[in-house]
Every structure is written in structure tokens, then in C-alpha cells.
Scaffold this active site. Structure first.
Site, PDB file in Angstrom:
ATOM      1  CG  HIS A   1       4.394   2.525   4.840  1.00  0.00           C
ATOM      2  ND1 HIS A   1       4.936   1.463   4.162  1.00  0.00           N
ATOM      3  CD2 HIS A   1       4.674   3.622   4.110  1.00  0.00           C
ATOM      4  CE1 HIS A   1       5.540   1.918   3.066  1.00  0.00           C
ATOM      5  NE2 HIS A   1       5.390   3.219   3.006  1.00  0.00           N
ATOM      6  CB  CYS A   2       1.063   2.287   1.541  1.00  0.00           C
ATOM      7  SG  CYS A   2       2.438   3.455   1.557  1.00  0.00           S
ATOM      8  CB  ILE A   3      -1.966  -1.482   0.680  1.00  0.00           C
ATOM      9  CG1 ILE A   3      -1.098  -1.136  -0.533  1.00  0.00           C
ATOM     10  CG2 ILE A   3      -3.238  -2.165   0.214  1.00  0.00           C
ATOM     11  CD1 ILE A   3      -0.632  -2.341  -1.315  1.00  0.00           C
TER      12      ILE A   3
ATOM     13  CG  ASP B   1      -2.011   5.308   2.628  1.00  0.00           C
ATOM     14  OD1 ASP B   1      -1.664   5.409   3.822  1.00  0.00           O
ATOM     15  OD2 ASP B   1      -1.215   5.374   1.680  1.00  0.00           O
TER      16      ASP B   1
END
Length: 422
Positions: free
Chosen positions: A254-256, A259
Site C-alpha cells: 500500500h505504500c512503495i 505513494d
């Protein structure tokens, strides 16, 4: 007087926060639109894998509900909802917008509202603030980006430093007071909501870029007949100025993998600035599944086989080891490509049984000419041995995260291929 906290969004970010706050003396309500998840939580069942969270849930008294009217009891509201990409890989903020509107409709006068979801700079003021103003009530607004690393046994929600920005000094004081009361780490005050939002997206944009660099180096080094792992390990012995990052089959979660897209899109749309380096990193990491499929094809060619109509075992589906989260997992893209090429795919992940078409490791490997370890869960690293591969007559082994014994596997006459290794 005991304060009440409403955590909106009870997933990987919201649930640990809710359980921690309860431990620290808050009365906590968990609110989520997913009724199936709420049912599980009220039965004390984790909806996802997290070894350290299960026992905390079992002894908790957090009330979980789909009823946003319960927010009206809260002195503090945290919004911890997903911020994914849409089908065109553009920022999808509908969950943030919906949550802000629901909170506004049920807001207690004088409550602190803190957004934790990862967003591009400006979302708190452009989406959350107008929604809260519609309530026509007094409120405080802050942004404290989540910092959590699922599966990390050392760092957890309770001991990771946090950054806080706010609408005004009063809101900042309220937010710092809240987070200081539950987190045993430094709370860093920053000048504005937007500055805090920017700090979060660049954290993960940097990580994405470093991984892309390692992947590009690995794909280059192997063409020299060198082992990228050996070369990177050697470079990593420098005690200053060099940050060692391991190459692999691509990034997910869900991030790298998400984002940087938020920063790229918003910078171009709002400021006309093109993040050429970040876009290049995204291209490299998004291309790694195709690179892995090429490795599988090359390995099979060496033994006189093709991907088409060949049994291929894909072990590990999650986006990272020791979690059950498959969001944006590059392994799923690898499987799609292999299927398009006619491969007969056998999948197994001990942490993702619902997406595995084989119930055991042995079942997955049995009858497979090639094996790919896409996610190096501890169980797979321990159990996928040269002896096991040989006993099942595996001809090709592809190491998606460079975690296995290359020499031992090759000594068994098996073709070994890794990211920058062969």
C-alpha cells in the site's frame, strides 16, 4: 476523564492504532464500511495476518461497528482509510472524501480530527477541511501520516516516531498531546498540514527509487557475468555514503508502489513539475515482473522447454514476506503474464491460502518443471531446499528475492536464476 477515540478504517493501519490507544486508556470505537471485517473483529478474529496483533484483539474491548453515528461520541477521530490508485493508476481519494463527509455529519463539537491516510500535499485542506466545515461545528484538524511496517518484529505502531502537521497552533497542540499519550517515540511537529503530507509521500518515493536503482544495477551486473548479490554485498561494506538495497521481483503493498504515483501526479497537475527520476523508478520497478518471466523463459529454454504448457510453481504471493497482504503484489502480475504465455501455474502461499490453488508446498512443486519463489516467506526459505527440488525433478529455479542457496541448487544440476544472479 477518559476520552473516546473513533478510528475510521480498521485495516493494517487503523486496527493497530485502535488497540494501542485502548491499551493507553482511551475508550475506542472502530468504524468501517466493510461489514464482513467488522463481523470478524467483533468475533475477535483478525481479518489479516499479524502475529503480534491477534492476542491484543482477543483481550480488547474495542467496539467495532459500521454505524458512523457512533463518531458523535468521539473526542478524537482518526481517518485511516485506503488511498489506492484507480484503473488508470491515478490517485483515488474517494475513501478519504467519503470518510470526511461521514465524520462531518456525525462530528462532536470541539473534536480533533486527524487524517493518517497517505495522500499528496493539499488533500487535508482541499478535501477534509471543507467537509468538516459543512458540520458548522468547532473542530481541530491535523495530519499525522501513518508509519507502520507489517511483519516487522522490532518497529510497530507504538514505537515509531511520528510527524504531525496541523491547521493551526491549537490543532497542533491537541494532536501532539494525543499522539504523545499513546506512542513511546518522538513526535515531530512540522509547520503545516501540507508539509506533513509531503513528508510521507517522499519517504516511500525514496524507497521506490533506491529499489529501482538496485534492480537496474542487478540487471546490468549480471550481463558482465557477475553475481549482483556478491557485488552489492561488497559495496555495502563501505561504512559511510553507501546505502545497500537488495534487488528483487518488484515492489508492492500500500505504500512503495502507490505513494510515488500520488506525488508524480499532483506535482505535474498542480505545479507543472515532471518528476523524471521518480517516473523512471516506477517504470523500472513496474517492469520487474516481465523481467522475472523472461528469466523463467530463459531457464526453461536451457532445458529444452517453453513456458507454454509447462508446469510452473509460484511460491509466495504476498507483496512482502510474513504478511498476507497481496495489494499491488508484483507476483500477481508475474502469474498473469505466465498464464497469457500458456504456462500451467501452480500457486502456494502459506499466508494466503485463499489465493493458492494448491494446499501444500509439496503439491505445488509436484509436477512443476520450474519453480519461482516470488515472496521469500521464512517457511519457504527453510523448506525449499536443493534436496526438495531434486526429489520433485525440478529443472529450473528462479529466486525472485535472491534468498536461496545458488551454489547448492546448481550443484544438483538445476538451472538457477535470480535477480542479477545466474
Amino acid at each position: 476523564m477518559i476520552q473516546t477515540l473513533a478510528v475510521v478504517g480498521t485495516g493494517y493501519v487503523g486496527l493497530p492504532l485502535a488497540l494501542l490507544a485502548e491499551q493507553k486508556g482511551y475508550n475506542v470505537i472502530g468504524v468501517d464500511t466493510d461489514s464482513d471485517k467488522i463481523t470478524l473483529l467483533n468475533r475477535k478474529v483478525l481479518p489479516f495476518l499479524d502475529d503480534g496483533l491477534g492476542e491484543k484483539l482477543r483481550v480488547s474491548n474495542v467496539g467495532f461497528t459500521t454505524d458512523f453515528r457512533m463518531v458523535s461520541n468521539a473526542d478524537i477521530v482518526t481517518i485511516c482509510v485506503p488511498t489506492p490508485l484507480d484503473e488508470n493508476r491515478k490517485p483515488d481519494l474517494r475513501f478519504v472524501k467519503s470518510a470526511a463527509e461521514q465524520v462531518s455529519a456525525n462530528l462532536k463539537s470541539g473534536a480533533l480530527v486527524c487524517l493518517e491516510s497517505t495522500v499528496y500535499p493539499g488533500v487535508s485542506e482541499e478535501i477534509v477541511l471543507p467537509a468538516l466545515r459543512d458540520s458548522q461545528k468547532n473542530f481541530y484538524l491535523a495530519y499525522c501520516p501513518e508509519r507502520i511496517d507489517p511483519g516487522n518484529a522490532v518497529y510497530h505502531v507504538g514505537n515509531i516516531p511520528r510527524v504531525v502537521g496541523a491547521l493551526n497552533p491549537e490543532s497542533l497542540d491537541k494532536a501532539v498531546q494525543f499522539y504523545s499519550s499513546i506512542i513511546n517515540a518522538k513526535i515531530i511537529q512540522i509547520s503545516s498540514l501540507m508539509a506533513a503530507e509531503a513528508s510521507k509521500v517522499i519517504e516511500n518515493a525514496q524507497r521506490d527509487t533506491l529499489i529501482a536503482w538496485a534492480n537496474e544495477i542487478a540487471m546490468s551486473i549480471v550481463r558482465w557475468g557477475l553475481d549482483a548479490s556478491e557485488v552489492l554485498d561488497a559495496a555495502g561494506t563501505k561504512p559511510f555514503g553507501f546505502v545497500k538495497v537488495n534487488p528483487g521481483r518488484g515492489v508492492g503493498g500500500h505504500c512503495i508502489s502507490v505513494d510515488p504515483e500520488y506525488l508524480i501526479e499532483r506535482a505535474l497537475e498542480r505545479n507543472g513539475f515532471s518528476h523524471n527520476l521518480l517516473m523512471a523508478a516506477r517504470k523500472i520497478n513496474n517492469g520487474m515482473p516481465s523481467y522475472i518471466v523472461k528469466l523463467i523463459g530463459d531457464g526453461l529454454n536451457e532445458v529444452g522447454l517453453a513456458i507454454n504448457n509447462t508446469g510452473i510453481a509460484v511460491l509466495g504471493l504476498a507483496y512482502k514476506p510474513e504478511v498476507s497482504d497481496v495489494r499491488e503484489s508484483p507476483v500477481l502480475e508475474i502469474i498473469k503474464i505466465l498464464k497469457r504465455k500458456g504456462g500451467r501455474i501452480r500457486t502456494f502461499d502459506p499466508h494466503v491460502p485463499k489465493m493458492s490453488n494448491k494446499e501444500t508446498l509439496e503439491d505445488a512443486i509436484n509436477g512443476a518443471s520450474a519453480v519461482l519463489v516470488g515472496t521469500a516467506h521464512k517457511q519457504l526459505v527453510e523448506q525449499v531446499t536443493p534436496k526438495l527440488l531434486t526429489s520433485h525433478k525440478v529443472k529450473v529455479f528462479v529466486d525472485g528475492e535472491n534468498k536461496f542457496d545458488k551454489k547448492g541448487i546448481k550443484a544438483e544440476g538445476i538451472v538457477y536464476l535470480g535477480v542479477g544472479r545466474r
